[in-house]
Design a protein around this motif. Structure first.
Motif, short mmCIF file in Angstrom:
data_model
loop_
_atom_site.label_atom_id
_atom_site.label_comp_id
_atom_site.label_asym_id
_atom_site.label_seq_id
_atom_site.Cartn_x
_atom_site.Cartn_y
_atom_site.Cartn_z
N ARG A 9 0.81 -1.22 0.00
CA ARG A 9 0.00 0.00 0.00
C ARG A 9 0.85 1.27 0.00
O ARG A 9 0.43 2.28 -0.56
CB ARG A 9 -0.97 -0.01 1.18
N ILE A 10 2.01 1.22 0.63
CA ILE A 10 2.89 2.39 0.57
C ILE A 10 3.35 2.61 -0.86
O ILE A 10 3.30 3.72 -1.39
CB ILE A 10 4.11 2.22 1.50
N GLY A 11 3.78 1.53 -1.53
CA GLY A 11 4.25 1.63 -2.91
C GLY A 11 3.16 2.08 -3.86
O GLY A 11 3.36 2.99 -4.67
N LEU A 62 -3.29 3.35 -5.76
CA LEU A 62 -3.93 2.69 -4.62
C LEU A 62 -5.45 2.72 -4.82
O LEU A 62 -6.05 3.79 -4.94
CB LEU A 62 -3.55 3.40 -3.32
N LEU A 63 -6.07 1.55 -4.84
CA LEU A 63 -7.51 1.45 -5.12
C LEU A 63 -8.31 0.93 -3.95
O LEU A 63 -9.53 0.75 -4.07
CB LEU A 63 -7.74 0.54 -6.34
N ILE A 64 -7.66 0.68 -2.84
CA ILE A 64 -8.40 0.17 -1.68
C ILE A 64 -7.85 0.78 -0.41
O ILE A 64 -6.64 0.91 -0.23
CB ILE A 64 -8.33 -1.37 -1.61
N MET A 65 -8.76 1.22 0.44
CA MET A 65 -8.40 1.72 1.76
C MET A 65 -9.25 0.95 2.75
O MET A 65 -10.47 0.84 2.57
CB MET A 65 -8.68 3.22 1.87
N ASP A 112 -15.26 -1.15 0.83
CA ASP A 112 -14.10 -0.27 0.96
C ASP A 112 -13.34 -0.07 -0.35
O ASP A 112 -12.79 1.00 -0.59
CB ASP A 112 -13.15 -0.75 2.06
N MET A 113 -13.29 -1.07 -1.22
CA MET A 113 -12.61 -0.90 -2.50
C MET A 113 -13.50 -0.17 -3.50
O MET A 113 -13.04 0.74 -4.21
CB MET A 113 -12.17 -2.24 -3.08
N GLU A 114 -14.76 -0.52 -3.55
CA GLU A 114 -15.67 0.06 -4.54
C GLU A 114 -15.77 1.57 -4.38
O GLU A 114 -15.77 2.31 -5.38
CB GLU A 114 -17.05 -0.58 -4.42
N ILE A 115 -15.85 2.06 -3.15
CA ILE A 115 -16.01 3.50 -2.92
C ILE A 115 -14.77 4.27 -3.40
O ILE A 115 -14.88 5.36 -3.97
CB ILE A 115 -16.30 3.80 -1.43
N VAL A 116 -13.59 3.69 -3.23
CA VAL A 116 -12.36 4.35 -3.66
C VAL A 116 -12.27 4.37 -5.18
O VAL A 116 -11.92 5.40 -5.79
CB VAL A 116 -11.11 3.66 -3.06
N VAL A 117 -12.61 3.25 -5.83
CA VAL A 117 -12.57 3.19 -7.30
C VAL A 117 -13.59 4.17 -7.88
O VAL A 117 -13.31 4.86 -8.88
CB VAL A 117 -12.85 1.76 -7.80
N ILE A 134 -3.26 6.33 -14.46
CA ILE A 134 -2.62 5.21 -13.77
C ILE A 134 -3.66 4.27 -13.18
O ILE A 134 -3.46 3.06 -13.13
CB ILE A 134 -1.66 5.73 -12.69
N THR A 135 -4.79 4.83 -12.75
CA THR A 135 -5.86 4.00 -12.18
C THR A 135 -6.32 2.95 -13.18
O THR A 135 -6.47 1.77 -12.84
CB THR A 135 -7.06 4.88 -11.77
N GLY A 136 -6.57 3.38 -14.42
CA GLY A 136 -7.07 2.47 -15.44
C GLY A 136 -6.00 1.63 -16.11
O GLY A 136 -6.26 0.49 -16.51
N LEU A 137 -4.78 2.18 -16.23
CA LEU A 137 -3.73 1.48 -16.97
C LEU A 137 -2.84 0.61 -16.10
O LEU A 137 -2.22 -0.34 -16.58
CB LEU A 137 -2.86 2.51 -17.71
N ILE A 138 -2.74 0.93 -14.80
CA ILE A 138 -1.87 0.16 -13.91
C ILE A 138 -2.63 -0.42 -12.72
O ILE A 138 -2.58 -1.61 -12.46
CB ILE A 138 -0.69 1.02 -13.40
N GLY A 139 -3.35 0.45 -11.99
CA GLY A 139 -4.02 0.02 -10.77
C GLY A 139 -5.01 -1.11 -10.97
O GLY A 139 -4.87 -2.20 -10.40
N LEU A 140 -6.03 -0.87 -11.80
CA LEU A 140 -7.06 -1.88 -12.02
C LEU A 140 -6.52 -3.14 -12.70
O LEU A 140 -6.88 -4.26 -12.29
CB LEU A 140 -8.21 -1.28 -12.82
N PRO A 141 -5.65 -3.03 -13.74
CA PRO A 141 -5.07 -4.25 -14.31
C PRO A 141 -4.27 -5.06 -13.29
O PRO A 141 -4.30 -6.30 -13.32
CB PRO A 141 -4.17 -3.72 -15.43
N TYR A 142 -3.56 -4.36 -12.39
CA TYR A 142 -2.80 -5.07 -11.36
C TYR A 142 -3.74 -5.90 -10.48
O TYR A 142 -3.50 -7.09 -10.24
CB TYR A 142 -2.03 -4.08 -10.49
#
Length: 485
Positions: A230-232, A239-242, A284-289, A352-360
C-alpha cells in the motif's frame, strides 16, 4: 503435440509469476526508499479546529466491544470531532449496552436525508458529549455508513469498525494529507492486530506476540500488505483500496458520488454511471474506485494516500473457519468491484488507475488463485508425462523460502528502526519485543508460504464461487473484544 503444449503453458506461467514477483520486489524496494523520507508538511502547525471530523461506527451485534470502543473513541486527541454510532438492527444486546452505558435523550430525525437508507427508528444524543447514536433497521455496513453520513456535521468522514480502536493521535495524522494537499480524496492508516493486546485510554500497555498461528500469520500478512504494497501503490497513485476499518473521506465528495452503494441507494450519480441495484460485500474498495472515476471523469486532480504512522487496532479472526469466511468475502468483494467498474480497466482517460491500478488487481489479485490452481494441475500433468524439471522445482521452493526470509527480516528490521522515531503505537503495532519474537515472526512468514498460502487459495476460490452464485452474505465472525484495564 502434448509435449509442445506443455512447454508453451510452462513459458506462459513463468512469464506470469516472474512479472508477479518483479512487481512485488519493485513495490518492496520503493517502500523501503520512502521509509527514509520524512514529509516536510508534518512539522507545520495545523489548526485542527478548522477541520472537523465525523467518526462513523457501523455496529451489528457488537455487545462485546461496543462500550469499550465508544469510550476509547471519545478519548481521541482531536479538538473538533463527533462520534456517530449506528446500530444496524442488532439482534443481541448492542443497543441495550449503549442505553445502559450512556445517558441518552432523543432528537428529531432529519427530513432531508440525501442518501436513501433503511428506516431510522430513533436518533439519540448523549448529554455533554459529541456522541450521536442512530438506531435503524438492518441494512448492512454500507447502509449504516450512509445513515451516519446523512447526520454527520463534520467536514470529513472517518469510517471505523466497531471492534477497532484508534491510537489517540491517529486523527491528527490521517487528516494532514487533506490539509496539505487539496487533491487528496481519501487517506488511511496502518491496521494493527488487537488480539492479545491490552489497551487503556487508547494506549497499549501490553502487546505480547501471539502464539495462535492464525493470528501470527495475519500479523505477517498485515506487515507485508500495509507496509509494502500500500505504501508503494500510494506513492505511484495506483492505490484502489483503503481499509474500511480506518479510512477518511471528504464528506462533500461522498455526497457527490452518492455515498456507499446499496440496493436502496438511488443517488443520481450512481444511476448515471454504474446503474442502480448494484451492491458488494466489501464496500471499501468500490467507494475508492468510484471516487477515482468521478475525479478522472471531471478532470480533477486526485490523490489517495496511505500513511504508516496512524494506527488502528482491530481484532482479527483467531480460528481457521472464521478467517476462511473473511478471506472468501474479501475476494468476492474484489470481483464485484472489478465487474462494476470494468469499463475503467485499460482505459487511458483514467490514467494510472485504469492502466496500472485496475489491471494489477485484475491479473495479480483476482486471477491469482485461479492461475495458482491451474499451475498445480499443470505440475501434476507434467510429472505424469515426464516433462517436469525436478531440480527446477526444488530450486523454486528454496528461492521462495529465501526471498520470504529476506523480505520479512529486512522489512521488519527497517520498520522497527523507523518506528523508533514514531509514536509508541507504531512500535507496539509490530508485535515483537525481542529476538525470539522476531524469529517466530520470520518463521511464521516462511511457513505461511507452504501452508497459509494454500489455505488462502481455497478461501479465495470459495469467494469466486460465491461471486458466480451472486451470494450476498457478510459472514461476520464472533468477537472477543479488546482487553482493557
Amino acid at each position: 503435440m502434448i509435449y509442445y503444449i506443455l512447454r508453451v503453458i510452462e513459458k506462459l506461467l513463468i512469464i506470469y509469476f516472474t512479472t508477479y514477483f518483479l512487481i512485488d520486489i519493485i513495490l518492496y524496494l520503493y517502500s523501503l526508499l520512502n521509509f527514509r523520507r520524512k514529509a516536510k508538511s508534518s512539522k507545520e502547525e495545523v489548526d485542527y479546529k478548522a477541520h472537523p471530523i465525523s467518526i462513523i461506527v457501523p455496529s451489528y451485534n457488537e455487545e462485546v466491544s461496543i462500550i469499550t470502543c465508544t469510550n476509547m473513541l471519545l478519548e481521541i486527541d482531536y479538538p473538533s470531532y463527533e462520534l456517530i454510532i449506528v446500530n444496524d438492527g442488532s439482534t443481541d444486546g448492542t443497543m441495550k449496552k449503549l442505553k445502559e452505558g450512556f445517558k441518552l435523550f432523543t432528537i428529531d430525525k432529519k427530513k432531508d436525508e440525501l442518501l436513501n437508507t433503511k428506516q431510522i427508528k430513533q436518533i439519540y444524543q448523549v448529554l455533554n458529549k459529541s456522541l450521536i447514536i442512530i438506531d435503524k433497521e438492518n441494512g448492512g455496513k454500507a447502509d449504516s455508513i450512509n445513515a451516519g453520513i446523512n447526520y454527520a456535521k463534520g467536514k470529513y468522514i472517518c469510517t471505523i469498525d466497531a471492534d477497532s480502536i484508534l491510537d489517540s493521535n491517529a486523527l491528527k495524522e490521517v487528516v494532514k494529507p487533506f490539509i496539505f494537499n487539496c487533491n487528496t480524496f481519501v487517506s488511511g492508516g496502518q491496521l494493527a492486530v488487537a488480539n492479545d493486546v491490552t489497551i487503556i485510554h487508547n494506549k497499549v500497555v501490553s502487546s505480547k506476540t501471539p502464539t495462535n498461528i492464525w493470528v501470527l500469520w495475519q500479523i505477517t500478512e498485515y506487515i507485508k500488505s500495509f507496509m509494502i504494497s500500500r505504501i508503494g501503490l500510494s506513492k505511484i497513485n495506483a492505490l484502489l483500496i483503503m481499509s474500511g476499518a480506518f479510512s477518511l473521506f471528504k464528506k462533500e465528495d461522498l455526497f457527490k458520488i452518492g455515498g456507499f452503494i446499496t440496493s436502496l441507494n438511488t443517488h443520481p450519480y450512481i444511476k448515471q454511471t454504474i446503474g442502480l441495484g448494484k451492491q458488494t460485500v466489501c464496500e471499501d474498495m468500490e467507494i475508492v474506485v468510484r471516487l477515482w472515476k468521478y475525479k478522472r471523469d471531471n478532470k480533477i486532480r486526485a490523490k489517495a494516500v496511505f500513511l504508516p504512522e496512524p494506527v488502528c487496532w482491530t481484532e482479527v479472526p483467531d480460528r481457521g473457519k472464521n478467517l476462511f469466511k473473511q478471506r472468501s468475502r474479501w475476494h468476492q468483494g474484489l470481483m464485484e468491484t472489478l465487474k462494476i467498474h470494468r469499463d475503467m480497466i485499460f482505459e487511458p482517460k483514467y490514467g494510472i488507475t485504469g492502466l496500472i491500478g485496475l489491471p494489477y488487481y485484475f491479473f495479480f489479485e483476482m486471477l491469482a488463485p485461479i492461475i495458482k490452481i491451474f499451475s498445480f494441475i499443470f505440475i501434476v500433468i507434467s510429472a505424469l508425462y515426464g516433462t517436469i524439471n525436478y531440480i527446477w522445482i526444488v530450486l523454486l521452493i528454496l528461492s521462495v523460502m529465501l526471498i520470504t526470509a529476506i523480505i520479512m527480516s529486512s522489512i521488519t528490521a527497517i520498520i522497527e528502526y523507523w518506528s523508533l522515531k514514531q509514536k509508541a503505537a507504531s512500535r507496539d503495532a509490530l508485535r515483537y519485543k525481542n529476538f525470539a519474537d522476531w524469529l517466530r515472526l520470520i518463521s511464521a512468514g516462511i511457513l505461511a508460504e507452504f501452508s497459509y498460502s494454500f489455505y488462502k487459495i481455497a478461501a479465495q476460490t470459495s469467494g469466486i464461487i460465491n461471486f458466480l452464485k451472486k451470494k450476498n452474505e457478510w459472514n461476520k465472525f464472533e468477537r472477543k473484544g479488546v482487553k482493557q484495564i
